[in-house]
Design a protein around this motif. Structure first.
Motif, mmCIF file in Angstrom:
data_model
loop_
_atom_site.group_PDB
_atom_site.id
_atom_site.type_symbol
_atom_site.label_atom_id
_atom_site.label_comp_id
_atom_site.label_asym_id
_atom_site.label_seq_id
_atom_site.Cartn_x
_atom_site.Cartn_y
_atom_site.Cartn_z
ATOM 1 N N ARG A 199 -45.839 -15.339 -30.058
ATOM 2 C CA ARG A 199 -47.077 -14.665 -29.628
ATOM 3 C C ARG A 199 -46.917 -13.150 -29.619
ATOM 4 N NH1 ARG A 199 -51.123 -16.895 -26.219
ATOM 5 N NH2 ARG A 199 -53.021 -15.694 -26.592
ATOM 6 N N LEU A 200 -45.692 -12.674 -29.384
ATOM 7 C CA LEU A 200 -45.439 -11.242 -29.343
ATOM 8 C C LEU A 200 -44.960 -10.699 -30.684
ATOM 9 C CD1 LEU A 200 -43.586 -11.143 -25.905
ATOM 10 C CD2 LEU A 200 -45.924 -10.391 -26.362
ATOM 11 N N SER A 201 -44.874 -11.550 -31.701
ATOM 12 C CA SER A 201 -44.391 -11.125 -33.008
ATOM 13 C C SER A 201 -45.419 -10.245 -33.713
ATOM 14 C CB SER A 201 -44.074 -12.358 -33.866
ATOM 15 O OG SER A 201 -43.767 -11.983 -35.186
ATOM 16 N N GLU A 202 -44.923 -9.423 -34.632
ATOM 17 C CA GLU A 202 -45.819 -8.602 -35.444
ATOM 18 C C GLU A 202 -46.415 -9.396 -36.596
ATOM 19 O OE1 GLU A 202 -43.641 -5.225 -36.709
ATOM 20 O OE2 GLU A 202 -43.416 -4.375 -34.681
ATOM 21 N N PRO B 104 -48.830 -11.882 -38.070
ATOM 22 C CA PRO B 104 -50.095 -12.464 -37.599
ATOM 23 C C PRO B 104 -50.126 -13.987 -37.692
ATOM 24 C CG PRO B 104 -50.408 -11.377 -39.714
ATOM 25 C CD PRO B 104 -49.030 -11.018 -39.248
ATOM 26 N N ARG C 228 -48.391 -15.235 -34.603
ATOM 27 C CA ARG C 228 -49.231 -14.983 -33.428
ATOM 28 C C ARG C 228 -50.373 -15.994 -33.344
ATOM 29 N NH1 ARG C 228 -49.266 -9.571 -34.935
ATOM 30 N NH2 ARG C 228 -51.506 -9.710 -35.348
ATOM 31 N N TRP C 229 -51.058 -16.226 -34.468
ATOM 32 C CA TRP C 229 -52.194 -17.154 -34.461
ATOM 33 C C TRP C 229 -51.735 -18.585 -34.227
ATOM 34 C CZ3 TRP C 229 -57.329 -16.634 -34.245
ATOM 35 C CH2 TRP C 229 -57.865 -15.375 -34.444
ATOM 36 N N SER D 250 -49.124 -19.596 -32.488
ATOM 37 C CA SER D 250 -48.828 -19.738 -31.066
ATOM 38 C C SER D 250 -50.105 -19.744 -30.230
ATOM 39 C CB SER D 250 -47.909 -18.593 -30.616
ATOM 40 O OG SER D 250 -47.686 -18.638 -29.231
ATOM 41 N N GLY D 251 -51.042 -18.867 -30.577
ATOM 42 C CA GLY D 251 -52.288 -18.799 -29.813
ATOM 43 C C GLY D 251 -53.095 -20.086 -29.908
ATOM 44 N N ARG E 83 -44.161 -15.015 -21.746
ATOM 45 C CA ARG E 83 -44.799 -13.831 -22.341
ATOM 46 C C ARG E 83 -45.039 -12.761 -21.283
ATOM 47 N NH1 ARG E 83 -50.121 -12.068 -23.645
ATOM 48 N NH2 ARG E 83 -51.010 -13.874 -22.555
#
Length: 296
Positions: free
Chosen positions: A89-92, A94, A97-98, A100-101, A171
């Protein structure tokens, strides 16, 4: 212009502020507590003799062990996967991030009971689990009913759901670490994985461990939902016994006593952990003094 200051004599008595409603509240609480104790002691329908007889019965103890197994394994799955999801989630990137979200959105947005039943009935839509190349040949396959047993369905349902909540806890803990720590690690030539493992996660643990202990207590009680899968955990064992002797309340009291005992132990451990974690923070905030006693 002269201003005269009036002083209070040293021998004048100090009148303390009275709190009459505080005593009224105490009296009401004591009264209702006495009513509750009288109900528990004098009500023969509670069958305390039956409660004492079943408290350490063999099947009940096996149910306690099953509950503890579910709690420990589900928390290990949740903590491990939740940490990975938090880093994603904290990775650059995308995509990470998506991914995990969406995971957190789905597992936090659907009831855990639905998830447990979904894993339990997975064989109805996926008869076999195959291992191989996607859209290509499979190297091995197993019957879903053989792989996803009731215990495995319980671990998947509890552990994957817990991972979504642990991801947010981790997080938040990582977010509480000074960003300069990661920059310093990068300046020293550390890779992102080394930076997380050696610098960030050890510092974030002060913020992560206390809520994780609270999640463990919640998991202990939440594991009782596996009764819908036919598992004989603590609640399932009590239900199986009272389905034969029709003594529902005494058996539910047995289960409640065990849950209270286990949560009390975990609460004590949580308090010790929080005290230990806050000790280091309090020491770091304490002002240092010079030899002459002046604060720096």
């Amino acid at each position: 212009m002269t201003v005269e200051l009036t002083t209070t004599p040293a021998d004048e008595p100090i009148v303390r502020l009275r709190h009459p409603w505080r005593w009224v509240a105490v009296a009401v609480i004591v009264l209702y507590a006495a009513v509750l104790v009288r109900f528990l002691v004098t009500n023969d329908a509670l069958r305390w003799d039956l409660v004492r007889g079943y408290l350490f019965e063999t099947s009940v103890l096996r149910g306690v062990v099953t509950t503890l197994k579910l709690t420990v394994v589900a928390m290990l799955v949740g903590a491990g996967l939740g940490t990975l999801l938090a880093i994603m989630r904290l990775s650059e990137n995308p995509v990470l991030r998506w991914t995990s979200g969406i995971y957190v959105w789905f597992f936090r947005g659907t009831p855990i009971l639905v998830q447990l039943l979904g894993w339990y009935f997975l064989a109805s839509v996926l008869p076999e689990i195959s291992l191989g190349i996607p859209f290509g040949p499979s190297f091995a396959s197993w019957s879903t009913n053989d792989v996803v047993t009731p215990f495995m369905a319980a671990i998947l349902g509890l552990g994957l759901n817990e991972a979504a909540y642990m991801a947010e806890i981790v997080r938040a803990g990582i977010g509480g670490v000074d960003p300069g720590q990661a920059e310093a690690a990068e300046a020293l030539g550390m890779s992102p994985a080394q930076s997380y493992r050696r610098i960030i996660l050890p510092q974030a643990s002060r913020l992560i461990i206390p809520p994780t202990a609270n999640e463990t207590i919640t998991m202990l009680k939440q594991s009782s939902l596996v009764v819908v899968l036919g598992m004989l955990d603590l609640t399932g064992t009590a239900q199986a016994i009272y389905s034969r002797n029709f003594q529902q309340i005494p058996l539910l009291l047995v289960a409640s006593i065990w849950y209270l005992a286990l949560t009390t132990i975990l609460t004590y451990v949580q308090m010790r952990l929080e005290r230990r974690m806050s000790r280091g923070a309090a020491t770091s905030r304490r002002p240092r003094r010079t030899r002459k006693g002046a604060q720096r």
